[in-house]
Design an enzyme around this catalytic site. Structure first.
Site, short mmCIF file in Angstrom:
data_model
loop_
_atom_site.label_atom_id
_atom_site.label_comp_id
_atom_site.label_asym_id
_atom_site.label_seq_id
_atom_site.Cartn_x
_atom_site.Cartn_y
_atom_site.Cartn_z
N THR A 147 0.82 -1.21 0.00
CA THR A 147 0.00 0.00 0.00
C THR A 147 0.84 1.25 0.00
O THR A 147 0.47 2.28 -0.59
CB THR A 147 -0.93 0.00 1.23
OG1 THR A 147 -1.90 -1.01 1.04
CG2 THR A 147 -1.60 1.33 1.43
N TYR A 163 -8.21 0.50 -3.29
CA TYR A 163 -7.13 1.09 -4.11
C TYR A 163 -6.31 -0.07 -4.67
O TYR A 163 -6.53 -1.23 -4.35
CB TYR A 163 -6.25 2.00 -3.25
CG TYR A 163 -5.71 1.29 -2.03
CD1 TYR A 163 -6.40 1.38 -0.81
CD2 TYR A 163 -4.59 0.47 -2.10
CE1 TYR A 163 -5.94 0.70 0.30
CE2 TYR A 163 -4.13 -0.22 -1.00
CZ TYR A 163 -4.81 -0.11 0.20
OH TYR A 163 -4.37 -0.79 1.30
N THR A 179 1.61 -4.44 4.12
CA THR A 179 1.44 -4.69 5.56
C THR A 179 0.93 -6.09 5.86
O THR A 179 1.07 -6.57 6.97
CB THR A 179 0.45 -3.68 6.15
OG1 THR A 179 -0.82 -3.84 5.50
CG2 THR A 179 0.96 -2.26 5.99
N ASP A 180 0.33 -6.77 4.87
CA ASP A 180 -0.29 -8.06 5.16
C ASP A 180 0.71 -9.09 5.67
O ASP A 180 0.39 -9.86 6.57
CB ASP A 180 -0.98 -8.62 3.90
CG ASP A 180 -2.20 -7.81 3.53
OD1 ASP A 180 -2.83 -8.13 2.49
OD2 ASP A 180 -2.51 -6.85 4.25
N LYS A 210 0.34 -7.58 12.98
CA LYS A 210 -0.72 -6.72 12.46
C LYS A 210 -1.99 -7.04 13.25
O LYS A 210 -2.45 -8.18 13.26
CB LYS A 210 -0.92 -6.94 10.96
CG LYS A 210 -1.90 -5.97 10.31
CD LYS A 210 -1.92 -6.13 8.79
CE LYS A 210 -2.85 -5.09 8.15
NZ LYS A 210 -2.86 -5.18 6.65
N GLU A 237 -0.83 -30.01 28.11
CA GLU A 237 -1.92 -30.99 27.94
C GLU A 237 -1.60 -31.98 26.83
O GLU A 237 -2.40 -32.85 26.50
CB GLU A 237 -3.23 -30.25 27.64
CG GLU A 237 -3.68 -29.36 28.80
CD GLU A 237 -5.02 -28.71 28.53
OE1 GLU A 237 -5.04 -27.47 28.41
OE2 GLU A 237 -6.03 -29.43 28.41
N1 DAS Z 1 -2.53 -5.94 0.44
C1 DAS Z 1 -1.71 -5.19 1.33
C2 DAS Z 1 -0.26 -5.63 1.16
O1 DAS Z 1 0.32 -5.42 0.09
C3 DAS Z 1 -1.74 -3.73 1.17
C4 DAS Z 1 -0.98 -3.09 2.30
O2 DAS Z 1 -1.58 -2.89 3.35
O3 DAS Z 1 0.23 -2.85 2.18
O4 DAS Z 1 0.27 -6.22 2.11
#
Ligand code: DAS
Length: 357
Positions: free
Chosen positions: A40, A54, A120-121, A193, A314
């Protein structure tokens, strides 16, 4: 000059520590390389209010750098586009390419630190992978954004500025791979995250941030407690393919279908995201034991997200010859197991690694 002293003098003059000290005495700005991978932070939307819907991974690295002219005040920055993907498409092969390029650059005396721009994923996973396989005490800082570059109050530019500031700071030396977003500095090992869409999504739940960026100040308040980077025993320089490790998820009334399917696919390792402190059901414990009997390494992690998965709680891990993930979440346990398998299949050795990294 007595010829006996020449080699010693050359050795001293070539020592990076001395040169680094000389460099700081000249007060030069840090040389930072930005390795761009997509996400992103390199995304663009149709309007300034498009914060969802987007397209990620469209803006090239030089445009990211040009969009933050203030970078010139704090560092000598150059960029490389290592690849351009939305990070849900990250693969082991991309990781090896990124890590090998980072290690090449970190060896160079004219590189003081690295920033990786990333989706970010899977950002936390790439950060942890690099934490285990980059072999330098120079700062490596991973940064992303939760809003595309075209959005009102896009967080990418300030996140990138802060990440370069941290990568060029003496304070960040020896702290392992860092994630710098939302003015916070988190460790690669503990960060995750926590929200699908908000700018404050990256947190180290319960264990907390390492520090903050405030204005042009980089401040640390904690240190990572586990082995990383220069103190890591792992070396991927000669590795072109990583072992196949997958994750099976636990839940009420879970069947053995997933574990059996992974075993049938002859994966090298299975991480089980168990309920509670990493518990499989009786049915899935037997499936995991059957997979272990085929030579597949088994690590018990937990879907819970915080706390220790303890041995022989366990589940009789000694009897089953399972490994436990300690506090690593399933996606990070997968990374450590994958890299551990490049060195050994001995479960006692692998358990040691889970207690040290
Ligand atoms: N789909 C997400 C990624 O590319 C967009 C982001 O949050 O960066 O990890």
């Amino acid at each position: 000059m007595n010829s006996r002293f020449v080699p010693i003098l050359l050795l001293v003059l070539c020592s990076p520590v001395l040169l680094r000290a000389d460099d700081t005495s000249e007060k030069r700005v840090a040389n930072i390389v930005i390795l761009a991978t997509g996400g992103t932070i390199a995304g663009s939307g149709a309007t300034s209010t498009t914060t969802v819907g987007y397209k990620a991974a469209t803006v090239p690295v030089q445009a990211l750098i040009d969009a933050v002219p203030e970078l010139k005040k704090i560092a000598a920055v150059r960029g490389e586009q290592v690849f351009q993907i939305a990070s849900q498409n990250m693969t082991n092969d991309y990781w090896l390419k990124l890590a090998k390029r980072a290690n090449e650059l970190l060896k160079q005396r004219d590189v003081d630190g690295i920033v990786v721009t990333h989706g970010t994923d899977t950002l936390e996973e790439t950060a942890y992978f690099l934490n285990l396989v980059t072999n330098s005490d120079k700062p490596v800082v991973i940064v992303g954004a939760m809003r595309p570059s075209t959005a009102l109050s896009a967080d990418g530019p300030i996140n990138l500025y802060n990440a370069v500031l941290v990568a060029g700071s003496k304070e960040a030396f020896g702290k392992g791979v860092l994630v710098c977003m939302n003015d916070q500095i988190n460790s690669a090992r503990d960060v995750t995250k926590t929200n699908t869409s908000t700018a404050d999504t990256f947190k180290s739940p319960e264990l907390g941030v390492l520090g903050y960026v405030q204005g042009d100040r980089v401040a640390f308040y904690r240190l990572p407690a586990r082995r990383h980077t220069l103190n890591s025993e792992f070396d991927i320089s000669g590795i072109d393919k990583l072992p196949d490790v997958e994750i099976a998820y636990g839940f009420a009334s879970v069947s053995r279908t997933t574990v059996d399917a992974l075993a049938a696919a002859s994966v090298d390792g299975i991480v089980y995201a168990g309920v509670g402190d990493g518990n499989p059901s009786e049915v899935t414990e037997q499936a995991l034991a059957d997979a272990r009997a085929k030579g597949i390494l088994i690590v018990r992690s937990a879907r819970v997200g915080n706390g220790i998965v303890a041995r022989n709680n366990e589940v009789n891990d000694d009897k089953r010859d399972f490994v436990v993930s300690d506090t690593l979440n399933p996606q990070k346990a997968r990374i450590l197991l994958m890299i551990a398998l490049t060195k050994t299949r001995d479960t006692k050795e692998i358990q040691r690694m889970f207690y040290e990294y």
